[in-house]
Design a protein around this motif. Structure first.
Motif, PDB file in Angstrom:
ATOM      1  N   SER A 297       1.212  -1.153   0.493  1.00 32.54           N
ATOM      2  CA  SER A 297      -0.132   0.307   0.285  1.00 32.54           C
ATOM      3  C   SER A 297       0.610   1.137  -0.224  1.00 32.54           C
ATOM      4  O   SER A 297       0.237   2.197  -0.380  1.00 32.54           O
ATOM      5  CB  SER A 297      -0.971  -0.284   1.369  1.00 32.54           C
ATOM      6  N   LEU A 300       1.995   1.726  -3.694  1.00 31.17           N
ATOM      7  CA  LEU A 300       0.667   2.351  -4.202  1.00 31.17           C
ATOM      8  C   LEU A 300       0.558   3.621  -4.277  1.00 31.17           C
ATOM      9  O   LEU A 300      -0.008   4.268  -4.784  1.00 31.17           O
ATOM     10  CB  LEU A 300      -0.891   1.675  -4.112  1.00 31.17           C
ATOM     11  N   ALA A 301       0.781   4.304  -2.722  1.00 30.46           N
ATOM     12  CA  ALA A 301       0.691   5.747  -2.403  1.00 30.46           C
ATOM     13  C   ALA A 301       1.175   6.624  -3.053  1.00 30.46           C
ATOM     14  O   ALA A 301       1.040   7.496  -3.803  1.00 30.46           O
ATOM     15  CB  ALA A 301       0.769   5.928  -1.389  1.00 30.46           C
ATOM     16  N   LYS A 302       3.332   6.134  -3.630  1.00 33.35           N
ATOM     17  CA  LYS A 302       3.257   6.688  -4.303  1.00 33.35           C
ATOM     18  C   LYS A 302       3.393   6.924  -5.711  1.00 33.35           C
ATOM     19  O   LYS A 302       3.651   7.811  -5.792  1.00 33.35           O
ATOM     20  CB  LYS A 302       4.925   6.036  -4.293  1.00 33.35           C
ATOM     21  N   ILE A 303       2.671   5.901  -6.184  1.00 30.76           N
ATOM     22  CA  ILE A 303       2.311   5.838  -7.369  1.00 30.76           C
ATOM     23  C   ILE A 303       1.172   6.986  -7.784  1.00 30.76           C
ATOM     24  O   ILE A 303       0.951   7.907  -8.703  1.00 30.76           O
ATOM     25  CB  ILE A 303       1.320   4.515  -7.753  1.00 30.76           C
ATOM     26  N   GLU A 304       0.486   6.556  -6.552  1.00 30.65           N
ATOM     27  CA  GLU A 304      -0.465   7.673  -6.987  1.00 30.65           C
ATOM     28  C   GLU A 304      -0.268   9.118  -7.187  1.00 30.65           C
ATOM     29  O   GLU A 304      -0.750   9.584  -7.329  1.00 30.65           O
ATOM     30  CB  GLU A 304      -1.670   7.002  -5.572  1.00 30.65           C
ATOM     31  N   LYS A 305       0.861   9.637  -6.273  1.00 29.55           N
ATOM     32  CA  LYS A 305       1.176  10.376  -6.051  1.00 29.55           C
ATOM     33  C   LYS A 305       2.290  11.624  -6.847  1.00 29.55           C
ATOM     34  O   LYS A 305       1.660  12.427  -7.583  1.00 29.55           O
ATOM     35  CB  LYS A 305       1.818  10.156  -4.445  1.00 29.55           C
ATOM     36  N   ARG A 307       1.588   9.925 -10.362  1.00 31.17           N
ATOM     37  CA  ARG A 307       0.843  10.576 -11.463  1.00 31.17           C
ATOM     38  C   ARG A 307      -0.105  11.653 -10.803  1.00 31.17           C
ATOM     39  O   ARG A 307      -0.625  12.312 -11.996  1.00 31.17           O
ATOM     40  CB  ARG A 307      -0.487   9.004 -11.226  1.00 31.17           C
ATOM     41  N   LYS A 308      -0.919  12.266  -9.918  1.00 36.46           N
ATOM     42  CA  LYS A 308      -1.695  13.231  -9.208  1.00 36.46           C
ATOM     43  C   LYS A 308      -0.265  14.036  -9.970  1.00 36.46           C
ATOM     44  O   LYS A 308      -0.749  15.784 -10.516  1.00 36.46           O
ATOM     45  CB  LYS A 308      -1.694  13.661  -7.988  1.00 36.46           C
ATOM     46  N   PRO A 311       0.206  14.057 -14.290  1.00 35.16           N
ATOM     47  CA  PRO A 311      -0.340  12.662 -14.712  1.00 35.16           C
ATOM     48  C   PRO A 311       0.300  12.285 -15.837  1.00 35.16           C
ATOM     49  O   PRO A 311      -0.382  10.520 -16.371  1.00 35.16           O
ATOM     50  CB  PRO A 311      -1.638  13.159 -15.339  1.00 35.16           C
ATOM     51  N   GLU A 340      -3.956  -2.973 -11.819  1.00 32.56           N
ATOM     52  CA  GLU A 340      -4.184  -2.253 -10.696  1.00 32.56           C
ATOM     53  C   GLU A 340      -3.655  -0.581 -11.047  1.00 32.56           C
ATOM     54  O   GLU A 340      -3.589  -0.098 -11.670  1.00 32.56           O
ATOM     55  CB  GLU A 340      -3.719  -2.100  -9.172  1.00 32.56           C
ATOM     56  N   ILE A 341      -2.133  -1.142 -11.424  1.00 37.59           N
ATOM     57  CA  ILE A 341      -0.650  -0.132 -11.541  1.00 37.59           C
ATOM     58  C   ILE A 341      -1.147   0.286 -13.112  1.00 37.59           C
ATOM     59  O   ILE A 341      -0.887   1.249 -13.590  1.00 37.59           O
ATOM     60  CB  ILE A 341       0.535  -0.262 -10.548  1.00 37.59           C
TER      61      ILE A 341
END
Ligand code: 5AD
Ligand code: SF4
Length: 453
Positions: A297, A300-305, A307-308, A311, A340-341
């Motif tokens: 997790s 995944l949180a780093k990937i989300e950041k 991409r934010k 993008p 997911e990624i």
């Protein structure tokens, strides 16, 4: 040093041309080391050849990070040894990780070898060769130098190249349970920032437009006592260097990637929109056994950041299948995480046992056929994702830095997007070094096809 039969002194002191054949097995680090070897030996009067039969000096630059690379080294050495029957003055040297790891044992195993040199000894190569010529002795030199003298020797890219590697640090402190790097390349050691900037300015003067900063864990560059790293500061300094248009780096460790680096992808114009972020597994249990220092997790949180912040960023990764104790359930977690990624591309490996590593004594060994089966499943899933990502580029306009003529068609040139995807399009050699707008028309698994606007 070990005694060997007397070698005539003629071969390397004569006026005739001396030919060097260098073969690289392994990673970008090794490719860069080989470039340095070539530059060093060219200064000594050697001429590079692609014909091994012509060589007076053969250097095999090795990798031992995975077993497969080590096996390839053995078979190549077997081939090179036979050339000595035809040319008794031929010198054969082995450098890189495998050389570092095996040292004298390599000479005992392959008696026709003349030289074994380690990952910290490249700068000594010319003097070692002269010593072999002079004395006819075999040399093993794998001393690990604590100073940074041995890294970033020369700022000489092959002539006409618009991209170059720059080593910013060596070694690794992470001790992932499967990995030999900390044992072979030593502890983390960062180069002085002024040396790096000076080298990059020189490269820019020679026409280089894009640099890739190299290190096992670049996010730890110049780590201070407070735990803060100087990597983002370094990026900002490089951005100021005129002539350098693009900055890339590899490799990043997920646990060390900072908020400020994530923000840099949005803020820095020259920083390319690509990150290689090896995940290794999608199972928390396996990640802990691997000693990776993050959970699924957290990754995944780093990937989300990322991409934010950016993008369009492309994200690539490494995965190992068949680590000791990996169950079908653990493997399925890796597959689920990939779904997911959806990585842009992925390097995947079967786990291989490496001498001296913690995983060697772990229970729950996975059989070879099962590793192969998992690799096959994972690779075919990744092909789907890579194609999906590449197809999403069709219809877009991209800025391409032209690197050279295309491999397959001399009327085409090739270059890369900021996201590190290869694009071929019609154009001539004069475009090399230019950044041009290209409309993407077709997508394949390993490249895109476009048209210059
Ligand atoms: N077995 C398989 N793969 C390995 N790697 C490193 N050590 C091993 C090993 N013993 C892979 C990791 C790393 C990449 C450079 O090589 O995925 O990120
Ligand atoms: Fe090896 Fe882990 Fe260091 Fe990467 S971070 S070089 S995998 S020990």
């Amino acid at each position: 040093m070990m005694e060997k039969g007397n070698k005539s002194l003629g071969s390397l002191t004569g006026l005739d041309k001396k030919y060097l054949y260098v073969q690289t097995i392994g990673c970008q680090m090794n490719v860069h080391d080989s470039e340095q070897i070539v530059a060093l030996m060219e200064k000594e009067g050697y001429v590079c050849t692609k014909n091994v039969n012509q060589a007076d000096l053969i250097i095999l630059n090795t990798c031992s990070i995975r077993e497969k690379a080590a096996q390839k080294v053995n078979s190549q050495l077997g081939r090179f040894r036979r050339l000595k029957e035809k040319n008794e003055n031929l010198i054969i040297g082995v450098g890189g990780c495998l050389a570092q790891q095996m040292g004298e044992r390599l000479i005992t195993k392959v008696p026709d070898l003349d030289l074994v040199f380690g990952t910290h000894n490249i700068h000594q190569l010319p003097e070692l060769i002269v010593e072999i010529e002079r004395t006819g002795r075999k040399i093993v030199e794998t001393t690990v130098h604590e100073s940074t003298q041995s890294i970033g020797l020369l700022a000489l890219p092959p002539i006409g190249r618009v991209t170059a590697f720059v080593t910013i640090m060596q070694g690794c402190n992470n001790f992932c349970a499967y990995c030999v790097v900390p044992y072979l390349r030593g502890r983390e050691e960062s180069r002085d920032i002024d040396d790096i900037l000076h080298e990059i300015s020189n490269l820019s003067d020679q026409g280089v437009k894009e640099i890739t900063l190299l290190g096992q864990n670049v996010n730890s560059y110049a780590r201070k006592r407070s735990g803060e790293s100087g990597f983002v500061d370094l990026l900002h300094e490089i951005e100021k260097i005129e002539g350098i248009e693009r900055i890339r780096f590899t490799t990043s460790h997920p646990k060390d990637i900072s908020e400020s680096l994530i923000a840099s992808f949005a803020e820095m114009k020259k920083l390319c929109k690509h990150i290689h972020l090896p995940v290794q597994s999608g199972s928390d249990r396996i990640l802990a056994l691997m000693n990776r220092g993050y959970t699924r997790s957290e990754y995944l949180a780093k990937i989300e950041k990322l991409r934010k912040s950016c993008p369009d960023i492309s994200i690539t990764s490494d995965v190992i299948v068949g680590f000791p104790g990996e169950t079908d359930g653990d493997f399925q977690e890796t597959i689920d995480m990939m779904n997911e990624i959806r990585f842009d591309s992925l390097f995947s490996f079967k786990y291989s046992e490496r001498e001296g590593t913690a995983a060697l004594n772990m229970s729950g060994k996975v059989t070879e056929p099962l590793k192969l089966e998992r690799l096959r499943v994972l690779q075919s899933l990744q092909e789907e994702h890579t194609l999906e990502k590449n197809r999403a580029m069709v219809g877009r306009q991209e800025k391409i830095l032209v690197e050279g003529l295309s491999k397959n068609c001399r009327e085409d040139v090739m270059g890369r997007t900021s996201t590190n995807k290869i694009v071929n399009f019609g154009g001539s050699i004069e475009l090399v070094g230019e950044i041009v707008p290209v409309f993407i028309k077709e997508a394949y698994l390993h490249s895109l096809r476009g048209e210059m606007l």
